[in-house]
Design an enzyme around this catalytic site. Structure first.
Site, PDB file in Angstrom:
ATOM      1  N   PRO A 128       0.822  -1.214   0.000  1.00 24.13           N
ATOM      2  CA  PRO A 128       0.000   0.000   0.000  1.00 24.13           C
ATOM      3  C   PRO A 128       0.861   1.271   0.000  1.00 24.13           C
ATOM      4  O   PRO A 128       0.491   2.271  -0.596  1.00 24.13           O
ATOM      5  CB  PRO A 128      -0.809  -0.128   1.287  1.00 24.13           C
ATOM      6  CG  PRO A 128      -0.911  -1.596   1.513  1.00 24.13           C
ATOM      7  CD  PRO A 128       0.373  -2.187   0.995  1.00 24.13           C
ATOM      8  N   SER A 132       6.575   2.413  -6.882  1.00 18.86           N
ATOM      9  CA  SER A 132       7.665   3.065  -7.609  1.00 18.86           C
ATOM     10  C   SER A 132       8.844   3.316  -6.672  1.00 18.86           C
ATOM     11  O   SER A 132      10.004   3.206  -7.069  1.00 18.86           O
ATOM     12  CB  SER A 132       7.184   4.394  -8.196  1.00 18.86           C
ATOM     13  OG  SER A 132       6.169   4.159  -9.138  1.00 18.86           O
ATOM     14  N   GLY A 242      11.843  -8.071 -17.273  1.00 18.81           N
ATOM     15  CA  GLY A 242      10.388  -7.973 -17.183  1.00 18.81           C
ATOM     16  C   GLY A 242       9.835  -6.905 -18.103  1.00 18.81           C
ATOM     17  O   GLY A 242       8.808  -7.095 -18.748  1.00 18.81           O
ATOM     18  N   ARG A 268     -17.143  -2.590 -42.747  1.00 17.92           N
ATOM     19  CA  ARG A 268     -18.138  -1.563 -42.455  1.00 17.92           C
ATOM     20  C   ARG A 268     -18.292  -0.605 -43.633  1.00 17.92           C
ATOM     21  O   ARG A 268     -17.298  -0.058 -44.120  1.00 17.92           O
ATOM     22  CB  ARG A 268     -17.682  -0.795 -41.206  1.00 17.92           C
ATOM     23  CG  ARG A 268     -18.463   0.441 -40.899  1.00 17.92           C
ATOM     24  CD  ARG A 268     -19.799   0.095 -40.294  1.00 17.92           C
ATOM     25  NE  ARG A 268     -20.460   1.288 -39.773  1.00 17.92           N
ATOM     26  CZ  ARG A 268     -21.708   1.272 -39.324  1.00 17.92           C
ATOM     27  NH1 ARG A 268     -22.389   0.143 -39.313  1.00 17.92           N
ATOM     28  NH2 ARG A 268     -22.247   2.378 -38.864  1.00 17.92           N
ATOM     29  N   ILE A 337     -12.310   3.502 -34.822  1.00 16.34           N
ATOM     30  CA  ILE A 337     -12.691   2.960 -36.138  1.00 16.34           C
ATOM     31  C   ILE A 337     -14.011   2.201 -36.041  1.00 16.34           C
ATOM     32  O   ILE A 337     -14.844   2.257 -36.930  1.00 16.34           O
ATOM     33  CB  ILE A 337     -11.567   2.041 -36.685  1.00 16.34           C
ATOM     34  CG1 ILE A 337     -10.350   2.878 -37.061  1.00 16.34           C
ATOM     35  CG2 ILE A 337     -12.047   1.234 -37.886  1.00 16.34           C
ATOM     36  CD1 ILE A 337      -9.116   2.059 -37.406  1.00 16.34           C
ATOM     37  N   GLY A 339     -16.394   2.883 -34.069  1.00 11.72           N
ATOM     38  CA  GLY A 339     -17.499   3.756 -33.681  1.00 11.72           C
ATOM     39  C   GLY A 339     -18.224   3.199 -32.468  1.00 11.72           C
ATOM     40  O   GLY A 339     -17.593   2.637 -31.571  1.00 11.72           O
ATOM     41  N   GLU A 363       4.991  -2.759 -13.720  1.00  8.55           N
ATOM     42  CA  GLU A 363       6.425  -3.013 -13.942  1.00  8.55           C
ATOM     43  C   GLU A 363       7.140  -1.717 -14.311  1.00  8.55           C
ATOM     44  O   GLU A 363       7.942  -1.666 -15.239  1.00  8.55           O
ATOM     45  CB  GLU A 363       6.633  -4.131 -14.972  1.00  8.55           C
ATOM     46  CG  GLU A 363       6.197  -5.468 -14.387  1.00  8.55           C
ATOM     47  CD  GLU A 363       6.880  -6.674 -15.006  1.00  8.55           C
ATOM     48  OE1 GLU A 363       7.987  -6.558 -15.562  1.00  8.55           O
ATOM     49  OE2 GLU A 363       6.301  -7.776 -14.893  1.00  8.55           O
ATOM     50  N   GLY A 364       6.861  -0.678 -13.542  1.00  7.88           N
ATOM     51  CA  GLY A 364       7.459   0.631 -13.787  1.00  7.88           C
ATOM     52  C   GLY A 364       6.516   1.471 -14.616  1.00  7.88           C
ATOM     53  O   GLY A 364       6.273   1.144 -15.782  1.00  7.88           O
TER      54      GLY A 364
END
Lengths: 380, 259
Positions: A128, A132, A242, A268, A337, A339, A363-364
């Protein structure tokens, strides 16, 4: 692009893609909706070697290079971001540190079941009040006879709900003048090891991300990875690799979004023609294609550097930053695209859009990556 | 004892050629109709022991198809390659493959794909068997080794034929008969570790250049054009029932449905 890949890489891609098309793609939407971890598929992936991609042969691994690794994560993520996440976290930040820093006995004990995918690995750093900033870790391990007594509250643990072997980042024997971060391995089932509730996430919903808590949990002293105080080094080594996995994951999601965008734009019809004939849509597709291809090149470059034994931290950080942000743009354009249909659960692009978002966070975060990259570019 | 099985495979071109046919590793892959054949061979080996050899005729770019077969688990790979083979039609191809297979005698079984994805003739399997003078069965749906004979089933229109065949024999395998296995990553890694594909040229096969390539090919493809299929969309008129009746009538008149 293909010229930097060898025939082996092409066959790796072909075979993983054919597996994913048959086994993962058809259920990807369903496991996302149900937030279900598909053990039945994971078992098959384990048999094919997807959980020990770079592990050495003597431990049952496939011993492939980093470019193959990036291709495999990309292909799995193209079908399901959640499963791509499971595979990359397991391989790069759980198994890999054990292979690099583990003693022979530790490798022989933990690696084979991880490599076979019978046991799933997790990396438990975030708390918690720490993420970082890893120095804010509050988890502790106090030695008592032949064991550490561990107390920890780890959150947002990828694979947490199914992980058997967890790398815990904690402070060993903390005191006023000692504040060392170390890594101790905890096995699920040890008394005091508790898996918390699964997180109800925006994306990556088929991955059982959970908290993991340890209450006066006694872990043998020989579960220490490396030595006391090696935690940051282990963490950074794991994250260097990673990052490349997360970049490849973002690339896979973006690739899927690009393909879906092209497919829809061709089908479309508006104003009497397929919308792919409209320049506005063509501009979007051009940007998407370019972002995807640029991400791929950056990732393969970082992977190739790693394979040749050169430094690759900066390149993998750049690849992660670029690919995750590109993924955000590409999935956003894919929704555009489509919509209104793009905003509906009837099409897969809304899943890609949700899955993409977290690649800029975990992971950063992008910000931490910019910090690291700036340091490299500016020369400290 | 085990079974000695030879599978003839081909590296096919992935995309239709626009002008000149250029074969590189980028543009070719193992013929998809050969994958179920390899699966059939590997399953026989798993059940009865023995070994599986693959043999292919083609340029260097065909090596990837052989590597793929190796990643699936075959034991030996042979590439027949020679500049004199360029331009071979199906007969010349069968002549070269037949000569290669003769060098592998004794074997129990030769398997082929029903056809190739890039030329679609379906002739090489049967022609090669004729060259070798061994019994041949096409479109095999299932096969079982019973000590000294194969019991095989083949589909012919709506009938299932059953055969008992003495060895050595040759079959083409129905493309839907066996689901090809997924390649494990270790298998792929190992397949590319060392160069072990054996290469045979015309001299190795004991063939004269005039029997293969352009010189040995009685047929020649004169030209190749893409066929453009035009689709026409027609709206049926009337109420739902009338439209349905009209649709049924057209489908049945065109032979798409009905007896």
């Amino acid at each position: 692009m293909d010229s930097i890949l060898s025939e082996k890489h092409r066959i790796v891609r072909r075979s993983v893609r054919s597996f994913c098309e048959r086994e993962i793609r058809p259920i990807a939407g369903e496991i996302d909706r149900e937030a279900r971890f598909p053990w039945e598929v994971v078992e098959k992936m384990g048999k094919l070697g997807y959980f020990g991609i770079q592990a050495p042969r003597e431990l049952g691994g496939a011993d492939l290079d980093s470019i193959s690794y990036a291709i495999i994560v990309e292909e799995i993520s193209r079908a399901s971001g959640s499963l791509g996440l499971c595979v990359t976290v397991h391989n790069s930040v759980a198994l890999y540190p054990i292979l690099v820093f583990g003693s022979q006995a530790q490798k022989e004990k933990w690696a084979p079941p991880l490599v076979r995918g019978e046991k799933i690995g997790a990396f438990c750093l975030t708390e918690p009040n720490a993420g970082s900033d890893a120095s804010g870790i509050e988890a502790t391990a106090v030695s008592d006879g032949d064991a550490y007594v561990v107390n920890a509250n780890k959150v947002f643990v990828t694979n947490g709900g199914v992980a058997d072997i967890c790398l815990l980042f904690l402070k060993t024997n903390p005191s006023a003048d000692r504040n060392e971060i170390s890594v101790v391995v905890a096995e699920r089932g040890t008394p005091g090891f508790v898996v918390g509730d699964l997180e109800d996430l925006c994306g990556m919903r088929a991955n059982p991300v959970s908290s993991i808590r340890l209450y006066d949990c006694r872990l043998p002293l020989h579960n220490l990875l490396g030595c006391e105080g090696a935690g940051l080094k282990i963490g950074l080594t794991a994250l260097d690799t990673g990052r490349m996995g997360i970049a490849a994951q973002a690339l896979g999601i973006a690739q899927a979004a690009l393909e879906e965008g092209i497919l829809y734009a061709r089908q479309r019809r508006q104003f009497g023609v397929p919308i792919s004939k409209h320049q506005a849509i063509q501009m979007m597709i051009a940007d998407m294609g370019t972002l995807v291809e640029a991400s791929r090149l950056m990732i393969y470059r970082a992977a190739a550097l790693k394979d040749s034994g050169k430094r690759f931290s900066q390149e993998s950080a750049m690849a992660k930053l670029f690919a995750s942000e590109a993924c955000g743009k590409v999935t956003d354009l894919a929704v555009q695209i489509h919509g209104g249909y793009g905003y509906s659960k009837s099409y897969p692009v809304e899943r890609y859009y949700r899955d993409a978002r977290v690649t800029r966070i975990y992971e950063g975060s992008s910000e931490v990556h910019r910090m690291v990259i700036a340091r490299g570019v500016l020369g400290k | 004892m085990g079974l000695d099985i030879v599978v003839c495979i081909k590296s096919v071109i992935l995309t239709a050629p626009e002008e000149q046919m250029l074969r590189t590793e980028d543009t070719s892959e193992l013929n998809p109709f050969d994958r179920p054949v390899l699966e059939a061979a590997l399953r026989l080996k798993e059940l009865h022991g023995g070994r599986v050899t693959v043999i292919s005729m083609g340029p260097e770019a065909s090596l990837s198809a052989l590597s793929e077969a190796r990643a699936m688990g075959v034991d030996r790979e042979i590439l027949i390659s020679d500049p004199a083979l360029v331009g071979s039609d199906t007969l010349a191809t069968s002549t070269a493959l037949g000569a290669g297979l003769r060098k592998l005698v004794p074997f129990d079984l030769v398997l082929f794909g029903v056809r190739t994805a890039d030329s679609d003739t379906g002739q090489v399997g049967p022609q090669t068997s004729v060259q070798l003078g061994i019994p041949f069965i096409s479109m095999v749906k299932s096969l079982e080794w019973q000590k000294d004979v194969f019991r095989v089933e083949r589909v012919a229109d709506h009938f299932l034929e059953e055969y008992e065949v003495a060895t050595p024999a040759a079959f083409t395998i129905h493309p839907g008969a066996f689901q090809p296995r997924d390649m494990g990553l270790s298998g792929i890694g190992r397949a590319f570790e060392s160069e072990r594909v054996e290469r045979w040229n015309l001299a190795d096969l004991g063939l004269m250049p005039e029997r293969v390539g352009d010189a040995g090919s009685p047929t020649r493809v004169l030209s190749m054009k893409r066929i453009k299929e035009t689709k026409k969309c027609e709206f049926l008129k009337g109420n739902a029932r009338e439209q349905a009746d009209e649709l049924m009538k057209r489908l049945s008149d065109s032979g798409a449905i009905g007896a």
